[in-house]
Design a protein around this motif. Sequence first.
Motif, PDB file in Angstrom:
ATOM      1  N   THR A 318       0.775  -1.030  -0.082  1.00 46.65           N
ATOM      2  CA  THR A 318       0.393  -0.357  -0.106  1.00 46.65           C
ATOM      3  C   THR A 318       0.381   1.404   0.473  1.00 46.65           C
ATOM      4  OG1 THR A 318      -0.162   0.093   2.420  1.00 46.65           O
ATOM      5  CG2 THR A 318      -1.891  -0.734   1.175  1.00 46.65           C
ATOM      6  N   VAL A 319       2.253   0.926  -0.056  1.00 47.17           N
ATOM      7  CA  VAL A 319       2.973   2.616  -0.635  1.00 47.17           C
ATOM      8  C   VAL A 319       2.637   2.920  -2.015  1.00 47.17           C
ATOM      9  CG1 VAL A 319       4.997   3.223  -0.504  1.00 47.17           C
ATOM     10  CG2 VAL A 319       4.671   1.514   1.398  1.00 47.17           C
ATOM     11  N   PRO A 320       2.419   4.141  -1.417  1.00 45.91           N
ATOM     12  CA  PRO A 320       2.129   4.570  -3.379  1.00 45.91           C
ATOM     13  C   PRO A 320       3.760   4.851  -3.756  1.00 45.91           C
ATOM     14  CG  PRO A 320       0.362   5.676  -1.216  1.00 45.91           C
ATOM     15  CD  PRO A 320       1.834   5.123  -0.546  1.00 45.91           C
ATOM     16  N   ASP A 321       3.150   5.190  -5.080  1.00 43.27           N
ATOM     17  CA  ASP A 321       4.194   5.080  -6.132  1.00 43.27           C
ATOM     18  C   ASP A 321       4.352   6.796  -5.793  1.00 43.27           C
ATOM     19  OD1 ASP A 321       3.496   3.222  -7.582  1.00 43.27           O
ATOM     20  OD2 ASP A 321       2.863   4.236  -8.964  1.00 43.27           O
ATOM     21  N   LYS A 322       5.845   7.167  -5.790  1.00 44.78           N
ATOM     22  CA  LYS A 322       6.536   8.584  -5.171  1.00 44.78           C
ATOM     23  C   LYS A 322       6.553   8.631  -3.715  1.00 44.78           C
ATOM     24  CE  LYS A 322       6.954  11.205  -9.212  1.00 44.78           C
ATOM     25  NZ  LYS A 322       6.494  12.124  -9.909  1.00 44.78           N
ATOM     26  N   SER A 323       6.740   8.198  -2.449  1.00 52.76           N
ATOM     27  CA  SER A 323       5.748   8.350  -1.687  1.00 52.76           C
ATOM     28  C   SER A 323       7.050   7.824  -0.638  1.00 52.76           C
ATOM     29  CB  SER A 323       4.351   7.303  -1.311  1.00 52.76           C
ATOM     30  OG  SER A 323       4.131   7.603   1.155  1.00 52.76           O
ATOM     31  N   THR A 324       8.702   8.482  -0.498  1.00 56.37           N
ATOM     32  CA  THR A 324       9.355   8.396  -0.051  1.00 56.37           C
ATOM     33  C   THR A 324       9.557   7.991   1.306  1.00 56.37           C
ATOM     34  OG1 THR A 324      10.138  10.307  -0.800  1.00 56.37           O
ATOM     35  CG2 THR A 324      10.774   9.190  -2.233  1.00 56.37           C
ATOM     36  N   SER A 325       8.228   9.041   2.100  1.00 55.83           N
ATOM     37  CA  SER A 325       9.071   9.364   3.234  1.00 55.83           C
ATOM     38  C   SER A 325       8.413   7.869   3.976  1.00 55.83           C
ATOM     39  CB  SER A 325       7.755  10.882   4.061  1.00 55.83           C
ATOM     40  OG  SER A 325       6.051   9.822   3.182  1.00 55.83           O
ATOM     41  N   HIS A 326       8.082   6.833   3.090  1.00 59.82           N
ATOM     42  CA  HIS A 326       8.013   5.457   3.590  1.00 59.82           C
ATOM     43  C   HIS A 326       9.242   5.202   3.467  1.00 59.82           C
ATOM     44  CE1 HIS A 326       3.370   5.834   3.079  1.00 59.82           C
ATOM     45  NE2 HIS A 326       3.226   5.028   4.091  1.00 59.82           N
ATOM     46  N   LYS A 327      10.514   5.044   2.877  1.00 59.63           N
ATOM     47  CA  LYS A 327      11.656   4.336   3.076  1.00 59.63           C
ATOM     48  C   LYS A 327      12.442   4.638   4.376  1.00 59.63           C
ATOM     49  CE  LYS A 327      15.875   5.044   0.749  1.00 59.63           C
ATOM     50  NZ  LYS A 327      16.446   4.795  -0.351  1.00 59.63           N
ATOM     51  N   CYS A 328      12.337   3.174   4.215  1.00 61.65           N
ATOM     52  CA  CYS A 328      13.863   3.399   5.854  1.00 61.65           C
ATOM     53  C   CYS A 328      14.016   2.422   5.624  1.00 61.65           C
ATOM     54  CB  CYS A 328      12.746   3.295   6.951  1.00 61.65           C
ATOM     55  SG  CYS A 328      11.235   2.070   6.953  1.00 61.65           S
ATOM     56  N   CYS A 329      15.616   1.908   6.254  1.00 60.39           N
ATOM     57  CA  CYS A 329      16.019   0.527   6.284  1.00 60.39           C
ATOM     58  C   CYS A 329      16.404  -0.263   7.727  1.00 60.39           C
ATOM     59  CB  CYS A 329      17.330   0.662   5.617  1.00 60.39           C
ATOM     60  SG  CYS A 329      17.400   1.713   3.739  1.00 60.39           S
ATOM     61  N   PRO A 330      15.603  -1.572   7.250  1.00 61.53           N
ATOM     62  CA  PRO A 330      15.450  -2.677   6.246  1.00 61.53           C
ATOM     63  C   PRO A 330      13.683  -1.637   6.022  1.00 61.53           C
ATOM     64  CG  PRO A 330      15.643  -3.328   8.359  1.00 61.53           C
ATOM     65  CD  PRO A 330      16.315  -1.895   8.903  1.00 61.53           C
ATOM     66  N   PRO A 331      13.391  -2.398   4.624  1.00 64.64           N
ATOM     67  CA  PRO A 331      12.352  -1.369   3.677  1.00 64.64           C
ATOM     68  C   PRO A 331      11.421  -2.589   4.824  1.00 64.64           C
ATOM     69  CG  PRO A 331      13.398  -3.193   2.672  1.00 64.64           C
ATOM     70  CD  PRO A 331      14.115  -2.927   3.971  1.00 64.64           C
TER      71      PRO A 331
END
Length: 509
Positions: A318-331
């Motif tokens: 459900t992560v929308p395209d371009k929604s980079t606020s959802h990026k974290c590591c590990p994912p």
Amino acid sequence: MQNRALSSTKVCLSDSKGQLCLIPATIIFSANSGKILHIFTNEILPSSSPLLETYDVPSSNYRNVSPYLILPGLIDTHVHLNEPGRTEWEGFTTGTQSAIMGGVTTVIDMPLNAIPATVNVTNFNIKLKEAKKPGKLWCDLGFWGGLIPGNTKDLIPLIESGVRGFKGFLIESGVKEFPEVNEMIIKDAMIELESKGYGLNGDSGETMLMFHAEKVPPLLPQSSHVNAHAHEEEEQQSDYDYNPTKYQTFLDSRPDFLETQALKTIISLSEQHPQIPLHIVHISSAETIPLLAHAQRELNLPISAETCFHYLTLNSETVPDKSTSHKCCPPIRSESNRLQLWRTLLEDHENPVIKTVVSDHSPCIPQLKSLESGNFITAWGGISSLGLGLQILHTDLLKSGIDADVAILKIIQWCAVNTAKQVGLDHFKGAIQVGFDADFIIFNPMESYVVENSKLLFKNKLSVYDGMTLTGRVLETVLRGNSVFAYDVGVSDVALGRCILEKRVKIRS
Ligand SMILES: [Zn+2]
């Protein structure tokens, strides 16, 4: 000095077997010493009770907050406050204010992303000097140190200065001042700690080595995987057609086996040095669970693990395209992975595989999030959620149909009792007990509200929870006997937090 009293029909205490429970109680505490002085269990005293006078509580200092809950203040052991050096990313003031707004009364600061990194005493003192300035800390603050190549001899002096343990990376950290470590360096660190009496049976005291557990297997070039928090513009050379604005593209670059690979390395090191307590930060892949369970239960190795709010609430589908606020590591991984993490947490076992849940609050400035291009590969990896955890977990647990009181007790176990133990503060924080710090949350479990980025106190008001409806409201936060946040008033005028620098006590057998 006059004392204070708080009572409710539902106070989170431990029963005679050490199990958490919600029962009627009146807590007597001192705003002066900051300590809990007495607890009347199963008793709500009337404001006219002579017993209150016995404890020097005038009726004006007594409040019954029923039907709201009184909970111990939470301890978030994984927070990046980034001060000094990258204070534009967060900072002590905005970070600790965000914490108390959500009932977090203690945070433990990670050694990296601030400049300099907490990898030697000189650097640590630079951070402490900033943290101790007036008006900086709204909650109590402890510190992790860092393990990097070449700082083995700095570990003991850092412990003696009050750091609670060390974090190292098995993959690029994303910032050049915090390089990753290999097995040799970790082994050296273990030997150094053992030789100076820091271990399970050591004489000197307690500490912990923690790892960001993602590791690129030897045959894969490191460059084929983006680094842990990549933020520099990178020209992507790829032999397959991919779209960096799709979340799946990023997810494919951080597969589960990076986590299992790292964990296997750590387990093998632990087998060689079983006296050193280890901890895996932010487990995201459910594929690590059987490995961890085997290490803990069959091999009896002292390896604990945490997961984060976002791995339990969000899924990759459900992560929308371009929604980079959802990026974290590990994912953030798949829905089935998320459900498996929940099953692990809720498993009824005397030695749970994952014992703690933390924020890994890791903000940055909006420019580094590649918000306009929506490029997941170039965006900084990190999610901001300090102070939202109680409501996030509460909402998800209620949705799953779990009993409301049980849900609260689980959260307090993971986010207060167990996190206090992890950082060696369980002799005075993380529970409501006589002699402990009077750190409380007054919580309304019934109220729902919609998260709005603009109302958050983060320096960079960017949250993946924006627009989400959460159930449960922190009405008030009390830090060492003093109200530091009230929902209708906001944060207190005075910053009452302090640095926690007491050495960890020796591990109790
Ligand atoms: Zn982190």
